[in-house]
Design a protein around this motif. Structure first.
Motif, PDB file in Angstrom:
ATOM      1  N   GLY A   3       0.879  -0.988   0.038  1.00  0.00           N
ATOM      2  CA  GLY A   3       0.173  -0.124  -0.059  1.00  0.00           C
ATOM      3  C   GLY A   3       0.837   1.215  -0.045  1.00  0.00           C
ATOM      4  O   GLY A   3       1.997   1.118  -0.054  1.00  0.00           O
ATOM      5  N   VAL A   4       0.052   2.338   0.077  1.00  0.00           N
ATOM      6  CA  VAL A   4       0.916   3.679   0.188  1.00  0.00           C
ATOM      7  C   VAL A   4       0.482   4.438   1.322  1.00  0.00           C
ATOM      8  O   VAL A   4      -0.912   4.523   1.455  1.00  0.00           O
ATOM      9  N   THR A   5       1.386   5.074   2.003  1.00  0.00           N
ATOM     10  CA  THR A   5       0.901   5.783   3.160  1.00  0.00           C
ATOM     11  C   THR A   5       1.749   7.322   3.073  1.00  0.00           C
ATOM     12  O   THR A   5       2.609   7.499   1.978  1.00  0.00           O
ATOM     13  N   GLU A   6       1.229   8.255   3.909  1.00  0.00           N
ATOM     14  CA  GLU A   6       1.783   9.553   3.734  1.00  0.00           C
ATOM     15  C   GLU A   6       2.724   9.641   4.982  1.00  0.00           C
ATOM     16  O   GLU A   6       2.188   9.616   6.172  1.00  0.00           O
ATOM     17  N   LYS A  42      -1.502   5.901  -9.036  1.00  0.00           N
ATOM     18  CA  LYS A  42      -2.383   6.920  -8.775  1.00  0.00           C
ATOM     19  C   LYS A  42      -2.521   7.228  -7.162  1.00  0.00           C
ATOM     20  O   LYS A  42      -2.401   8.305  -6.781  1.00  0.00           O
ATOM     21  N   ASP A  43      -2.465   6.069  -6.386  1.00  0.00           N
ATOM     22  CA  ASP A  43      -2.169   6.058  -4.928  1.00  0.00           C
ATOM     23  C   ASP A  43      -1.004   6.959  -4.420  1.00  0.00           C
ATOM     24  O   ASP A  43      -0.969   7.613  -3.843  1.00  0.00           O
ATOM     25  N   ALA A  65      -3.789   2.233 -11.055  1.00  0.00           N
ATOM     26  CA  ALA A  65      -4.583   2.693  -9.769  1.00  0.00           C
ATOM     27  C   ALA A  65      -3.474   2.922  -8.724  1.00  0.00           C
ATOM     28  O   ALA A  65      -3.578   3.837  -7.834  1.00  0.00           O
ATOM     29  N   PHE A  66      -2.461   2.022  -8.727  1.00  0.00           N
ATOM     30  CA  PHE A  66      -1.431   1.575  -7.642  1.00  0.00           C
ATOM     31  C   PHE A  66      -0.648   3.040  -7.905  1.00  0.00           C
ATOM     32  O   PHE A  66      -0.229   3.741  -6.882  1.00  0.00           O
ATOM     33  N   ASP A 106      -1.499  -5.518  -5.385  1.00  0.00           N
ATOM     34  CA  ASP A 106      -2.576  -6.002  -5.526  1.00  0.00           C
ATOM     35  C   ASP A 106      -2.695  -7.901  -5.980  1.00  0.00           C
ATOM     36  O   ASP A 106      -3.348  -7.990  -6.911  1.00  0.00           O
ATOM     37  N   ALA A 120       5.143  10.421  -0.137  1.00  0.00           N
ATOM     38  CA  ALA A 120       4.327   8.945  -0.241  1.00  0.00           C
ATOM     39  C   ALA A 120       5.646   8.004   0.241  1.00  0.00           C
ATOM     40  O   ALA A 120       6.733   8.203  -0.008  1.00  0.00           O
ATOM     41  N   ALA A 135      -1.479  10.611  -5.597  1.00  0.00           N
ATOM     42  CA  ALA A 135      -2.618  11.311  -4.978  1.00  0.00           C
ATOM     43  C   ALA A 135      -1.825  11.768  -3.166  1.00  0.00           C
ATOM     44  O   ALA A 135      -2.341  12.792  -2.893  1.00  0.00           O
TER      45      ALA A 135
END
Length: 608
Positions: free
Chosen positions: A422-425, A507-508, A504-505, A440, A430, A511
């Motif tokens: 996953g991606v965290t801040e 873009k995560d 999508a990944f 995924d 990122a 974002a």
């Protein structure tokens, strides 16, 4: 063409009559006074006599095939009709070594069959044959009908008509228009003696003693002598496969850009592995074009060099480690990060539950050192046994090599074969929840396919996110020469779903940090103009950097005379906006008969 070629041609055995032909019914056998070869062939791709017996069809034997499981001979009528749509040649399937010789005048009684190479489910066109023949020799030593010259002026520029919507898109029942469409032109010569002269090689000799030439020297020519496949409407009409009726030992070892000088002549066949094929009884003389393997430039001290390279099912038993190492060190100039595709486990295709690949990778790293390169470090995630497709038991996966003297890898625990990254801040930046990790992996898009490998790297204090991919192959897609036009690209369904997940990944990441340096690279198994690439690029998240090259240099693979893009490096907006990146498709494999992989590696250099 015995030995390995026999396996390829074994598919050319007589099978069931295709559905379009099986509807044709004759009430009585046809006779010699009314049926000749051109009548058997007819004016469409399906013989009007398919499934029926014909009697005493006359002709001259132009060639015999004595190897493989498609033994037989080609019969040609020396007295052609005046219809350009009807071929004057046909293959007579004998199943055993034919007892006729070239120049024999014979009559043939047998059953007309429409054989579909690869089976009807392949969507391929059919080959008209006479099977179960009874052969009568009338005379021997006759002149063989002069070959039809196939050249740039005779082959139309349009490739194929659109399929008949009332027949599920098939072109089988459409009247042939050989002056308008290339596929119709070749079909109108099926089984006939043909020739090409002084033709350029556009796909190198393969292990099955086949090569491809073009009769149109200027058609979408690439800067190194091939023919570019630049869109779905650029099928390239001048391409033609060449095989030989002679010994494989005598078949030329050609590279792209070489020339078959003089005359290459023989019957025009149709097979599963390329469609229309000139099976040569006479081969031209090979004239080398002198093609050399490319070398990219060395990255500067401030440039990060990132490469992708499909090493084609590499396992410890292979003999190509030194060559792959030399390619990475010399031709690629030791990139800082290398995404490797098709690294197999420690015992290759042996299917015993082994999934570790440390021996494979270590052997490659040691070979790189021996070749004068850096001592690379590496990261990967083992797949679940037999869940990632490829050669059974091989457990292929992507692997990151990186030069620790130039770049560091950010290790973050938690990545395994089934846990999604996953991606965290963190402090406005990122960060991956695991590094390395898989993207995924439970998504149905990755069923029996390689899951993307994501990792964080740091170069000169700047984080770079790299996602290594090997998307679903094109296996199962209908050929360009299919009876269905346009051909169905069934493999796209899964590949589009995979591209959606990768997009999508990315873009995560963006974002959280819109100026993040993100690279998605690997064997995408699709073209830079494809729907797959458009999905990867969706909403501006990525851009395929191979499009920065001139069109004639955009290729990484050479298939059936078409040079095309399968391997890509896609970059995020921050990298693209910087404008100081350089891209190179390093042609060391795809154009050569002695390739160590069927893919060319790609290199991106930029300043993070």
């Amino acid at each position: 063409m015995p030995s390995r070629s026999s396996a390829r041609l074994a598919a050319l055995t007589v099978a069931a009559v295709c559905s379009a032909a099986s509807a044709v019914v004759l009430t009585s056998p046809a006779h010699a006074d009314s049926v000749r070869v051109h009548d058997v062939q007819g004016t469409t791709r399906i013989s009007p006599f398919a499934g029926q017996k014909v009697t005493d069809v006359p002709g001259i034997v132009t060639a015999t095939r004595t190897y493989g499981s498609s033994k037989g001979f080609w019969l040609q009528d020396p007295a052609p009709d005046d219809d350009p749509a009807t071929s004057e040649g046909v293959f007579v399937f004998t199943s055993s070594t034919p007892k006729v010789a070239v120049g024999d005048s014979v009559t043939v009684t047998g059953t007309v069959s429409e054989y579909v190479p690869g089976g009807t489910s392949s969507g391929n066109q059919s080959l008209t044959e006479i099977t179960k023949p009874v052969i009568t020799t009338v005379s021997t030593g006759n002149a063989v009908p002069a070959p039809v010259v196939i050249g740039k002026r005779s082959v139309p520029d349009r490739y194929t008509p659109a399929g008949d919507t009332a027949a599920a898109g098939s072109i089988n029942g459409l009247p042939l228009q050989p002056a308008k469409y290339a596929l119709d032109y070749y079909e109108s010569l099926e089984g006939m003696n043909v020739q090409v002269s002084d033709v350029r090689v556009v796909t190198a000799t393969d292990p099955y003693s086949e090569l491809w030439v073009t009769v149109k020297s200027r058609e979408h020519r690439t800067h190194r002598g091939g023919t570019l496949y630049g869109s779905y409407d650029s099928q390239n009409t001048g391409r033609l496969q060449i095989q030989s009726l002679g010994s494989t030992a005598d078949f030329p070892k050609a590279n792209v850009g070489d020339t078959l000088e003089g005359t290459t002549a023989g019957p025009l066949d149709f097979n599963q592995f390329g469609g229309y094929t000139l099976v040569a009884g006479t081969l031209g003389t090979l004239d080398s074009g002198g093609l050399q393997r490319e070398t990219t430039r060395k990255q500067s001290g401030r440039e990060l060099a990132v490469a992708t390279y499909n090493v084609e099912n590499l396992d410890p038993a292979d003999a190509t480690f030194a060559q792959h190492a030399a390619a990475i060190v010399d031709n690629l100039q030791s990139p800082d990060i290398v995404s490797l595709e098709e690294i197999q486990d420690n015992n290759g295709a042996k299917d015993d539950g082994t999934v570790d690949a440390n021996e494979t990778v270590t052997k490659l790293i040691d070979a790189i050192v021996a070749a004068g390169g850096p001592k690379y470090d590496w990261r990967s995630v083992n797949p679940v046994n037999d869940q990632d497709g490829g050669e059974p038991g091989g457990n292929i996966r992507q692997v990151f090599l990186f030069n620790p003297q130039r770049v560091s890898f950010t290790d973050r625990a938690g990545g395994d074969s089934t846990t999604p990254v996953g991606v965290t801040e963190v402090h406005g930046k990122a960060q991956l929840t695991a590094s390395p990790g898989r993207v995924d992996p439970a998504n149905a898009a990755w069923t029996n396919s390689r899951k993307p490998l994501a990792g964080e790297f740091v170069f000169r204090g700047r984080t770079v996110f790299v996602i290594a991919n090997h998307l679903n192959s094109k296996g199962g897609d209908q050929a360009l020469t299919a009876q269905y036009q346009p051909p169905v690209r069934s493999s796209e369904v899964q590949r589009h779903a995979q591209a959606t997940a990768v997009n999508a990944f990315v873009k995560d990441i963006l974002a959280v940090q819109k100026n993040a340096d993100v690279i998605a690279l690997g064997d995408m198994n699709d073209f830079e103009f494809s729907g797959t690439t458009k999905i990867l690029e969706s909403d501006g998240a990525l851009w395929s950097a191979i499009k920065s090259l001139p069109r004639s240099e955009r290729y990484t693979y050479d298939y059936q005379g078409n040079q095309q893009v399968l391997d890509q490096i896609l970059i995020s907006p921050a990298i693209r906006r910087g404008g100081d990146f350089a891209y190179d498709s390093v042609h060391i494999n795809s154009e050569f008969n002695d390739q160590i992989s069927d893919h060319d590696p790609q290199v991106l250099r930029f300043r993070p």
